[in-house]
Enzyme design. Structure first.
Site, mmCIF file in Angstrom:
data_model
loop_
_atom_site.group_PDB
_atom_site.id
_atom_site.type_symbol
_atom_site.label_atom_id
_atom_site.label_comp_id
_atom_site.label_asym_id
_atom_site.label_seq_id
_atom_site.Cartn_x
_atom_site.Cartn_y
_atom_site.Cartn_z
ATOM 1 N N GLU A 137 -5.227 -5.133 10.734
ATOM 2 C CA GLU A 137 -4.193 -4.121 10.919
ATOM 3 C C GLU A 137 -4.432 -3.394 12.234
ATOM 4 O O GLU A 137 -5.233 -2.446 12.289
ATOM 5 C CB GLU A 137 -4.240 -3.109 9.775
ATOM 6 N N GLY B 274 2.902 -1.217 4.306
ATOM 7 C CA GLY B 274 2.929 0.215 3.996
ATOM 8 C C GLY B 274 4.352 0.661 3.719
ATOM 9 O O GLY B 274 4.898 0.456 2.636
ATOM 10 N N GLY B 275 4.998 1.227 4.747
ATOM 11 C CA GLY B 275 6.331 1.822 4.609
ATOM 12 C C GLY B 275 7.338 0.957 3.874
ATOM 13 O O GLY B 275 8.035 1.438 2.967
ATOM 14 N N GLY C 222 2.684 2.052 10.734
ATOM 15 C CA GLY C 222 3.627 3.159 10.564
ATOM 16 C C GLY C 222 4.331 3.579 11.845
ATOM 17 O O GLY C 222 4.946 4.634 11.899
ATOM 18 N N SER D 97 3.676 -2.423 10.332
ATOM 19 C CA SER D 97 5.135 -2.457 10.441
ATOM 20 C C SER D 97 5.740 -3.812 10.061
ATOM 21 O O SER D 97 6.666 -4.297 10.720
ATOM 22 C CB SER D 97 5.568 -2.036 11.847
ATOM 23 N N HIS E 18 -9.254 1.199 5.041
ATOM 24 C CA HIS E 18 -7.958 1.322 5.728
ATOM 25 C C HIS E 18 -8.130 2.236 6.946
ATOM 26 O O HIS E 18 -8.917 3.190 6.903
ATOM 27 C CB HIS E 18 -6.927 1.904 4.759
ATOM 28 N N GLU F 95 -6.467 4.606 8.030
ATOM 29 C CA GLU F 95 -6.269 6.034 7.760
ATOM 30 C C GLU F 95 -7.519 6.653 7.135
ATOM 31 O O GLU F 95 -7.821 7.818 7.375
ATOM 32 C CB GLU F 95 -5.032 6.221 6.847
ATOM 33 N N ASN G 133 0.865 -1.182 0.000
ATOM 34 C CA ASN G 133 0.000 0.000 0.000
ATOM 35 C C ASN G 133 0.900 1.229 0.000
ATOM 36 O O ASN G 133 1.507 1.556 1.013
ATOM 37 C CB ASN G 133 -0.890 -0.026 1.258
ATOM 38 N N TRP G 134 0.966 1.892 -1.149
ATOM 39 C CA TRP G 134 1.902 3.021 -1.268
ATOM 40 C C TRP G 134 1.375 4.282 -0.603
ATOM 41 O O TRP G 134 2.104 5.267 -0.486
ATOM 42 C CB TRP G 134 2.175 3.326 -2.746
ATOM 43 N N LYS G 135 0.105 4.290 -0.244
ATOM 44 C CA LYS G 135 -0.523 5.484 0.329
ATOM 45 C C LYS G 135 -0.297 6.683 -0.616
ATOM 46 O O LYS G 135 -0.273 6.494 -1.821
ATOM 47 C CB LYS G 135 0.009 5.752 1.736
HETATM 48 C C1 PEP Z 1 -0.564 -0.028 6.106
HETATM 49 O O1 PEP Z 1 -0.615 1.145 5.797
HETATM 50 O O2 PEP Z 1 -1.469 -0.795 5.721
HETATM 51 C C2 PEP Z 1 0.550 -0.472 6.914
HETATM 52 C C3 PEP Z 1 0.487 -1.647 7.460
HETATM 53 O O3 PEP Z 1 1.602 0.410 7.066
HETATM 54 P P1 PEP Z 1 3.045 0.073 7.711
HETATM 55 O O4 PEP Z 1 3.517 -1.216 7.069
HETATM 56 O O5 PEP Z 1 3.895 1.238 7.329
HETATM 57 O O6 PEP Z 1 2.849 -0.070 9.167
#
Ligand code: PEP
Length: 255
Positions: A167, A234-235, A173, A213, A95, A97, A9-11
């Site tokens: 999640e 994500g990251g 993040g 993470s 999500h 966010e 997920n590049w956001k």
């Molecule tokens: C996400 O945004 O779905 C996520 C899990 O982010 P991260 O891996 O950065 O925690």
């Protein structure tokens, strides 16, 4: 057996040029991997170009959201038919966010989910508790409520097409990953919940990703858990090296 699915997920990251460069690199690095499903979810602005690079590759294309109406006066929104016209296969829904910053609720998750299914997109539906909810001992109540609300009116046949992503909001993040045991406990609970809402066969078939993470060095331990069937990243999905390592570290885990 459920096939592991790793989605990035590049956001709100990567311009068109950066996206093209990234997927070209990714495609070369994982060209022969068939054992796990691989998906990238760029922002809307990069979908068309990424689609062209991914043609006939082993990497699926996903969007990060969709609106539930097919067309109309909904300024700024993007619909399922628009995504389908770009050969998008997957779409992230709900999500944390979106829930936190854009007032997404279980009811709107449900509307988006039904539109995605109607148009043949594979939904990745996100659920998870906040830190305050976990500390108040409400994790399972929150997860149950999100499942009941988000999946309302969905048939068993439809459920089998849906991917869930657990999640925990406190792990997104933040660098704080749920331990494999903490994640497995909730994944097993979600599967029992699906059994109650649908049936045993459906519950056994649905893939449940973990997100929060995920990094190359914790991938193997997380993916080894019996009810964890992949990761929403994500990251660490923004750098080719770390995303490739997560994919590679997911291979051979379940065999
Ligand atoms: C996400 O945004 O779905 C996520 C899990 O982010 P991260 O891996 O950065 O925690």
């Amino acid at each position: 057996m459920r096939k592991i699915i790793i989605a990035g997920n590049w956001k709100m990251n990567k311009t068109q040029i950066e996206a093209i460069e990234f997927v070209n690199q990714l495609k070369r690095a994982i060209a022969d991997i068939q054992e796990v499903d691989i998906v990238v979810c760029p922002p809307f602005t990069a979908l068309a170009d990424v689609k062209d690079v991914l043609l006939e590759s082993n990497i699926g294309l996903g969007a990060q959201n969709l609106f539930w109406e097919d067309s109309g006066a909904y300024t700024g929104e993007v619909s399922a038919p628009m995504l389908k016209s770009l050969d998008v296969q997957y779409v992230i829904i709900g999500h944390s966010e979106r829930r936190q910053y854009f007032q997404e609720t279980d009811a709107t998750v449900n509307k988006r989910l039904k539109s995605a299914l109607k148009h043949g997109l594979i939904p990745i539906v996100c659920i998870g508790e906040t830190l305050a909810e976990r500390e108040a001992g409400k994790t399972f109540v929150v997860i149950k409520t999100q499942c009941l609300g988000g999946l309302q009116g969905i048939s068993s046949e439809e459920m089998k097409k849906i991917i869930l992503a657990y999640e925990p909001v406190w792990a997104i993040g933040t660098g704080k990953t749920a331990t494999p045991q903490q994640a497995q406990e909730v994944h097993a609970f979600i599967r029992r919940q699906l059994q109650e809402m649908f049936d045993e066969e459906t519950a056994a078939e649905v893939r449940i990703q973990y997100g929060g993470s995920v990094k190359p060095d914790n991938t193997n331990d997380l993916m080894s858990q019996p009810d964890i069937d992949g990761a929403l990243v994500g990251g660490a999905s923004l750098k080719a090296d770390s995303f490739v390592d997560i994919i590679k570290n997911s291979c051979g885990v379940k065999t």
